[in-house]
Design an enzyme around this catalytic site. Structure first.
Site, PDB file in Angstrom:
ATOM      1  CE  LYS A 134       0.736   1.343   4.538  1.00 50.28           C
ATOM      2  NZ  LYS A 134       1.626   2.459   4.878  1.00 50.28           N
ATOM      3  CG  ASP A 161      -1.059   0.471   8.364  1.00 44.94           C
ATOM      4  OD1 ASP A 161      -1.694   1.394   8.883  1.00 44.94           O
ATOM      5  OD2 ASP A 161       0.149   0.547   8.046  1.00 44.94           O
TER       6      ASP A 161
END
Ligand code: C5P
Length: 273
Positions: free
Chosen positions: A9, A133
């Protein structure tokens, strides 16, 4: 056996809002998955076992893959062992979310291998126990995330974007970087609107953790300047670093251990990345 991609990401912007009583920081960030990925092979087995293609990744119970498997066992009461082969391409200590992505991918894999005992929304909610996350990866790859990162607001996919990921030899520890954030100079505007502007092609990239990372590892500042000299419009650290993403017409001509061209990706609602 089930083989899944576990994508990295980026944080296209990352604002630190404040420091919380529990030691975490509230943030507001636009997260995006990219094509750079690990490949993970999963099979149910008698005992837990993990092998990895690179040496510097722990293969014991401290690996987030096993933390995810333990969470799945605890929440569902199901008993199983998990055999995993991890082909690692995402650099660690980079701010690219590799470990978090591996954990989310493990939860998705277990749900598939065990005939879908859990709703995806529930898996996402549980997954914040493994790391801040992790829930993001249960979006479809573009999301505005708040709280400590675990509150995920799903956004439409962004316009296509090709970019370079660059990482120096040195990695950064996330807690070390958060500790150096200047808490006196934080802005607290609502950034959902800014996130929505990315969808319309108006992109404002920034990362409040970058300055803190430069304090921990001063060489990063010079690296950023060199990358800007390579002709890119945008050069920004992702997450708590030490990787940078570079957008624009440049070419990274530097001699660095990790340089890879990649692009934004999104997943379909009913399949993994
Ligand atoms: O949630 P996760 O385990 O990934 O966080 C690792 C560390 O990063 C935390 O222990 C904390 O020091 C720091 N962190 C933070 N604020 C966040 C996310 C992480 O201070 N929003």
């Amino acid at each position: 056996m089930l083989t899944l991609r576990s994508p990295a990401k980026l944080n296209l912007f990352l604002q630190i809002v404040n420091r919380r009583e529990d030691g975490y920081h509230n943030l507001a960030s636009l997260f995006q998955t990219i094509e750079l990925h690990d490949t993970v092979h999963f099979a149910l087995s008698k005992e837990d076992h993990l092998t990895c293609s690179v040496e510097d990744i722990p293969t014991d119970s401290s690996n987030l893959i096993f933390k995810a498997a333990d969470l799945f066992r605890k929440k569902t009461g199901l008993r199983f062992g998990l055999n995993v082969r991890l082909e690692k391409n995402i650099p660690s200590q980079a701010g690219l979310g590799g470990g978090s992505s591996n954990a989310a991918t493990t939860l998705w894999a277990l749900n598939t291998l065990l005939d879908h005992p859990v709703e995806i929304s529930e898996l996402a909610a549980w997954s914040s126990e493994v790391g801040s996350d992790v829930p993001f990866f249960f979006s479809q790859g573009t999301a505005f995330c708040t709280g400590r990162g675990e509150k995920v607001q799903i956004l439409d996919p962004l316009p296509p974007c090709t970019l370079w990921i660059v990482k120096p030899n040195e990695g950064l520890s996330t807690p070390d970087v958060y500790r150096r954030v200047d808490l006196k100079n934080l802005s607290a505007c609502n950034l959902l609107q800014l996130a929505n502007q990315f969808g319309a092609g108006y992109s404002t990239y920034f990362n409040d953790l970058e300055k803190a990372a430069f304090l921990v590892l001063p060489e990063l500042k010079a690296l950023k300047a060199s990358l800007i000299e390579c002709g890119f419009d945008t050069v920004l650290m992702t997450g708590s670093g030490s990787a940078f993403f570079c957008i624009g017409d440049g070419t990274p001509t530097l001699n660095l251990p990790f340089i890879q061209k990649t692009q934004f990706i999104n997943r379909k609602a009913d399949s993994w990345y």
